[in-house]
Write a protein that holds these residues in place. Sequence first.
Motif, PDB file in Angstrom:
ATOM      1  N   LEU A  49      -1.943  80.701 -11.952  1.00  0.00           N
ATOM      2  CA  LEU A  49      -0.610  80.598 -12.560  1.00  0.00           C
ATOM      3  C   LEU A  49       0.307  79.764 -11.665  1.00  0.00           C
ATOM      4  CD1 LEU A  49      -0.277  84.338 -13.572  1.00  0.00           C
ATOM      5  CD2 LEU A  49      -0.721  82.423 -15.121  1.00  0.00           C
ATOM      6  N   PRO A  50       1.128  78.900 -12.287  1.00  0.00           N
ATOM      7  CA  PRO A  50       1.975  77.990 -11.506  1.00  0.00           C
ATOM      8  C   PRO A  50       3.011  78.712 -10.636  1.00  0.00           C
ATOM      9  CG  PRO A  50       1.946  77.377 -13.842  1.00  0.00           C
ATOM     10  CD  PRO A  50       1.275  78.697 -13.743  1.00  0.00           C
ATOM     11  N   VAL A  51       3.269  78.116  -9.479  1.00  0.00           N
ATOM     12  CA  VAL A  51       4.307  78.598  -8.559  1.00  0.00           C
ATOM     13  C   VAL A  51       5.361  77.495  -8.462  1.00  0.00           C
ATOM     14  CG1 VAL A  51       4.787  79.262  -6.157  1.00  0.00           C
ATOM     15  CG2 VAL A  51       2.609  79.923  -7.210  1.00  0.00           C
ATOM     16  N   PHE A  78      15.517  84.574   1.057  1.00  0.00           N
ATOM     17  CA  PHE A  78      14.773  84.133  -0.132  1.00  0.00           C
ATOM     18  C   PHE A  78      13.277  84.437  -0.022  1.00  0.00           C
ATOM     19  CE2 PHE A  78      18.254  80.898  -1.058  1.00  0.00           C
ATOM     20  CZ  PHE A  78      18.613  81.468  -2.269  1.00  0.00           C
ATOM     21  N   PHE A  79      12.826  84.769   1.190  1.00  0.00           N
ATOM     22  CA  PHE A  79      11.391  84.967   1.375  1.00  0.00           C
ATOM     23  C   PHE A  79      11.021  86.434   1.518  1.00  0.00           C
ATOM     24  CE2 PHE A  79      12.001  80.546   2.094  1.00  0.00           C
ATOM     25  CZ  PHE A  79      10.819  79.946   1.674  1.00  0.00           C
ATOM     26  N   GLU A  80      11.998  87.322   1.215  1.00  0.00           N
ATOM     27  CA  GLU A  80      11.709  88.753   1.308  1.00  0.00           C
ATOM     28  C   GLU A  80      11.087  89.244   0.010  1.00  0.00           C
ATOM     29  OE1 GLU A  80      15.551  90.238   2.381  1.00  0.00           O
ATOM     30  OE2 GLU A  80      15.363  89.504   4.440  1.00  0.00           O
ATOM     31  N   GLY A  81      10.061  90.086   0.121  1.00  0.00           N
ATOM     32  CA  GLY A  81       9.440  90.700  -1.052  1.00  0.00           C
ATOM     33  C   GLY A  81       8.687  89.737  -1.951  1.00  0.00           C
ATOM     34  N   LEU A  82       8.165  88.677  -1.361  1.00  0.00           N
ATOM     35  CA  LEU A  82       7.431  87.676  -2.152  1.00  0.00           C
ATOM     36  C   LEU A  82       5.947  88.012  -2.251  1.00  0.00           C
ATOM     37  CD1 LEU A  82       8.326  84.122  -0.848  1.00  0.00           C
ATOM     38  CD2 LEU A  82       9.012  85.213  -2.961  1.00  0.00           C
ATOM     39  N   GLY A  83       5.325  87.586  -3.319  1.00  0.00           N
ATOM     40  CA  GLY A  83       3.877  87.648  -3.404  1.00  0.00           C
ATOM     41  C   GLY A  83       3.286  86.702  -2.346  1.00  0.00           C
ATOM     42  N   ALA A  94       2.248  79.037  -0.976  1.00  0.00           N
ATOM     43  CA  ALA A  94       2.433  77.776  -1.716  1.00  0.00           C
ATOM     44  C   ALA A  94       3.753  77.113  -1.329  1.00  0.00           C
ATOM     45  CB  ALA A  94       2.387  78.041  -3.215  1.00  0.00           C
ATOM     46  N   VAL A  95       4.821  77.910  -1.261  1.00  0.00           N
ATOM     47  CA  VAL A  95       6.146  77.351  -0.970  1.00  0.00           C
ATOM     48  C   VAL A  95       6.214  76.852   0.474  1.00  0.00           C
ATOM     49  CG1 VAL A  95       8.609  77.922  -0.781  1.00  0.00           C
ATOM     50  CG2 VAL A  95       7.300  78.711  -2.753  1.00  0.00           C
ATOM     51  N   LEU A  96       5.739  77.677   1.422  1.00  0.00           N
ATOM     52  CA  LEU A  96       5.806  77.259   2.830  1.00  0.00           C
ATOM     53  C   LEU A  96       4.949  76.021   3.105  1.00  0.00           C
ATOM     54  CD1 LEU A  96       5.916  80.680   4.734  1.00  0.00           C
ATOM     55  CD2 LEU A  96       7.788  79.069   4.340  1.00  0.00           C
ATOM     56  N   SER A  97       3.783  75.952   2.436  1.00  0.00           N
ATOM     57  CA  SER A  97       2.934  74.776   2.685  1.00  0.00           C
ATOM     58  C   SER A  97       3.563  73.522   2.080  1.00  0.00           C
ATOM     59  CB  SER A  97       1.514  75.002   2.160  1.00  0.00           C
ATOM     60  OG  SER A  97       1.517  75.019   0.756  1.00  0.00           O
ATOM     61  N   ALA A  98       4.334  73.691   0.991  1.00  0.00           N
ATOM     62  CA  ALA A  98       5.055  72.539   0.427  1.00  0.00           C
ATOM     63  C   ALA A  98       6.132  72.077   1.408  1.00  0.00           C
ATOM     64  CB  ALA A  98       5.685  72.915  -0.912  1.00  0.00           C
ATOM     65  N   ILE A  99       6.823  73.026   2.007  1.00  0.00           N
ATOM     66  CA  ILE A  99       7.877  72.674   2.979  1.00  0.00           C
ATOM     67  C   ILE A  99       7.248  71.954   4.185  1.00  0.00           C
ATOM     68  CG2 ILE A  99       9.687  73.599   4.512  1.00  0.00           C
ATOM     69  CD1 ILE A  99      10.085  75.861   2.399  1.00  0.00           C
ATOM     70  N   GLU A 100       6.047  72.395   4.561  1.00  0.00           N
ATOM     71  CA  GLU A 100       5.334  71.713   5.663  1.00  0.00           C
ATOM     72  C   GLU A 100       5.090  70.234   5.351  1.00  0.00           C
ATOM     73  OE1 GLU A 100       1.656  73.640   6.855  1.00  0.00           O
ATOM     74  OE2 GLU A 100       2.791  75.484   7.230  1.00  0.00           O
ATOM     75  N   GLU A 101       4.780  69.964   4.090  1.00  0.00           N
ATOM     76  CA  GLU A 101       4.567  68.556   3.692  1.00  0.00           C
ATOM     77  C   GLU A 101       5.824  67.723   3.929  1.00  0.00           C
ATOM     78  OE1 GLU A 101       1.745  67.084   2.207  1.00  0.00           O
ATOM     79  OE2 GLU A 101       0.664  68.948   2.634  1.00  0.00           O
ATOM     80  N   TYR A 102       6.949  68.325   3.626  1.00  0.00           N
ATOM     81  CA  TYR A 102       8.226  67.637   3.859  1.00  0.00           C
ATOM     82  C   TYR A 102       8.407  67.383   5.359  1.00  0.00           C
ATOM     83  CZ  TYR A 102      10.195  67.942  -0.863  1.00  0.00           C
ATOM     84  OH  TYR A 102      10.444  67.766  -2.196  1.00  0.00           O
ATOM     85  N   GLU A 103       8.058  68.409   6.153  1.00  0.00           N
ATOM     86  CA  GLU A 103       8.226  68.311   7.600  1.00  0.00           C
ATOM     87  C   GLU A 103       7.340  67.181   8.153  1.00  0.00           C
ATOM     88  OE1 GLU A 103       7.671  72.114   9.395  1.00  0.00           O
ATOM     89  OE2 GLU A 103       9.078  71.671  11.027  1.00  0.00           O
ATOM     90  N   THR A 150      11.185  79.638  -6.485  1.00  0.00           N
ATOM     91  CA  THR A 150      12.061  79.743  -7.654  1.00  0.00           C
ATOM     92  C   THR A 150      12.092  81.189  -8.129  1.00  0.00           C
ATOM     93  OG1 THR A 150      11.384  77.514  -8.254  1.00  0.00           O
ATOM     94  CG2 THR A 150      12.528  78.796  -9.947  1.00  0.00           C
ATOM     95  N   VAL A 151      10.932  81.823  -8.163  1.00  0.00           N
ATOM     96  CA  VAL A 151      10.809  83.220  -8.627  1.00  0.00           C
ATOM     97  C   VAL A 151       9.866  83.926  -7.646  1.00  0.00           C
ATOM     98  CG1 VAL A 151      10.467  84.640 -10.696  1.00  0.00           C
ATOM     99  CG2 VAL A 151      10.682  82.176 -10.950  1.00  0.00           C
ATOM    100  N   PRO A 152      10.140  85.194  -7.336  1.00  0.00           N
ATOM    101  CA  PRO A 152       9.230  85.903  -6.418  1.00  0.00           C
ATOM    102  C   PRO A 152       7.871  86.224  -7.036  1.00  0.00           C
ATOM    103  CG  PRO A 152      11.335  87.062  -6.648  1.00  0.00           C
ATOM    104  CD  PRO A 152      11.305  86.000  -7.682  1.00  0.00           C
ATOM    105  N   GLN A 153       7.743  86.044  -8.358  1.00  0.00           N
ATOM    106  CA  GLN A 153       6.479  86.322  -9.049  1.00  0.00           C
ATOM    107  C   GLN A 153       6.018  85.094  -9.825  1.00  0.00           C
ATOM    108  OE1 GLN A 153       9.314  88.050  -9.811  1.00  0.00           O
ATOM    109  NE2 GLN A 153       8.991  90.250  -9.665  1.00  0.00           N
ATOM    110  N   THR A 154       4.771  85.148 -10.296  1.00  0.00           N
ATOM    111  CA  THR A 154       4.341  84.169 -11.293  1.00  0.00           C
ATOM    112  C   THR A 154       4.530  84.823 -12.672  1.00  0.00           C
ATOM    113  OG1 THR A 154       2.103  84.935 -10.868  1.00  0.00           O
ATOM    114  CG2 THR A 154       2.737  82.858  -9.844  1.00  0.00           C
TER     115      THR A 154
END
Lengths: 97, 480
Positions: B440-442, B258-263, B269-278, B393-397
């Motif tokens: 733009l929202p992620v 899911f993390f291949e070819g991402l902006g 943004a996504v990884l730092s959100a997951i860190e919050e969960y951790e 959710t989407v690889p782009q904004t």
Amino acid sequence: MAISTDEIKALARLAKLEFDDERCETFKEEFNEIIEFAGKINGAIVGNSSDIREIVGEETQYAELREDEERESLPPEKITSGAEAQNGYFTVRRVVK
Amino acid sequence: MNDIQTLHAMLYSGDVSSEELTRFYISEIEKSNPVLNSFVYTDFGNALESAKRADKRIKEGKGSMLTGIPFALKDNICTEGVPTTCCSKILSGFRPCYDATAYSKLKAEGAVLLGKTNMDEFAMGSASETSVYGAPLNPVDLSRVAGGSSGGSAAAVRAGLAPYALGSDTGGSVRQPASFCGVVGFKPSYGAVSRYGLIAYGSSLDQIGTLTLTVKDAAFVFDAVRGADGMDMTSSDIEKTPLSGEVGGLRIAVVKEFFEGLGADIKKAVLSAIEEYEKAGAQVGEVSLPSLGDVLPVYYIIACAEASSNLGRYDGIRYGYRAENYSSVDEMIIKTRTEGFGKEVQKRIMLGTYVLSSGYYDAYYKKARILRERVKEEFKKLFGTFDVIMAPTVPQTAFPLGFTERNPIDMYLSDVCTVPANIAGLPAVSVPCGEDAEGLPVGLQIIGDRFKDYPTLSAAHFADLSGITRRKNSVGGGVK
């Protein structure tokens, strides 16, 4: 495997759509691109496999079947209210001469 | 902008009546819709009548959570006597003679319908630009699309034109626009909400979902619309569990595909959100789901095959548009369909007809079905060890307007993170988790096991509680 103009016309007939020559030409390119995209799965499974029913398990969990009893349906006037209709039947213009 | 819970409290304390609330949203729609194009049909007279009935109910103490609260419906959800066009010429003038189950449940709660929202024609697209009414705009940036196919629903909620809306999600059509517009988009498990009255695109993938401002709101609306329905034999009841937002011990899978070819901004943004969960006590593990590499062609083959069959019903005889000049019934049907369906819809019908035709069935459709089972198996195994998957959710904004028409294959590729949940029938929710460099929202996507809709929402609720959903910027390592 590129698709030909004749194949596009044959497919359109099956799909009850009409593609004239000009549209076929522009559509061919676009369609070949999408078929190539869809064809990527052919690398994932080589050759033909056995009957689909052997591989695909229970797709969905079904709710319990109801008793096969007659139930009230929508009245014909309501169903035909959005189209040309007469006496509860849908109508089209007379085409049999 | 107020969420459902706040509006409910206001209505029940007598601070505001449903009629006043409805008038407020009507004035917002009148003000903004000429630009945003979120709504394609409104009936304010009826909305005010429903509001008055709701006020009476509240006064009598007979209301429930959604009573008196206005909402919007995607234009592919049937509403008796109210135009339902799927934003297609072929359904112009169509007024269904019955209500979709999800809508009749909201009606029974005393919810107030404001109108029908813009979408891609027959829900086929990722930008709502294939709508016969023109594209809805993204309230965050008017030069961008609202996403699709439930673009009008997401934009309406983001712009405060409705506190919540229903959409439908066949390959990401609720979650992707939610991500683009910065709202919460929830696609329940396949079967959790009845599809009766949802105009079919890909029947084994379609699911009605919610667009809301908060995760709790998603649960309130889901509570109201879900459940087994005699009119949809694939529907079923699921277990309701509380939304605690407690994530201590929550086992989160990070699937590397899911993390291949991402902006870069999105990844951050996504990884730092997951860190919050951790940090809050969740356990994070990285895994691989190799079959995800095939998931896009699998999705397009199955969805288009089902669409070519489902859309066979549009013949111009029973409802909607009918061609003018014809000399036989067959010619009438062909002309009606050729004139009535837009280009993208015709392309998908053609692809579906192709993959189901003899000679190609084995090479495409049958293989896609086999690969679909592989994807489901891999997910099943994963959920033996993990509670949820977290991914973008989407690889782009949000795309600039016009992008998807110029880059059709890129549009298909952008569905890569959302289609797996449809292929496997899993619940998935997109919550805002920051912005890219352009503001733009992620979206952070949380996917759960089949019928674990409430635990999935509970995990997502933490994002609201911890402030992840309100982060303005996650670029540069910090939260503003």
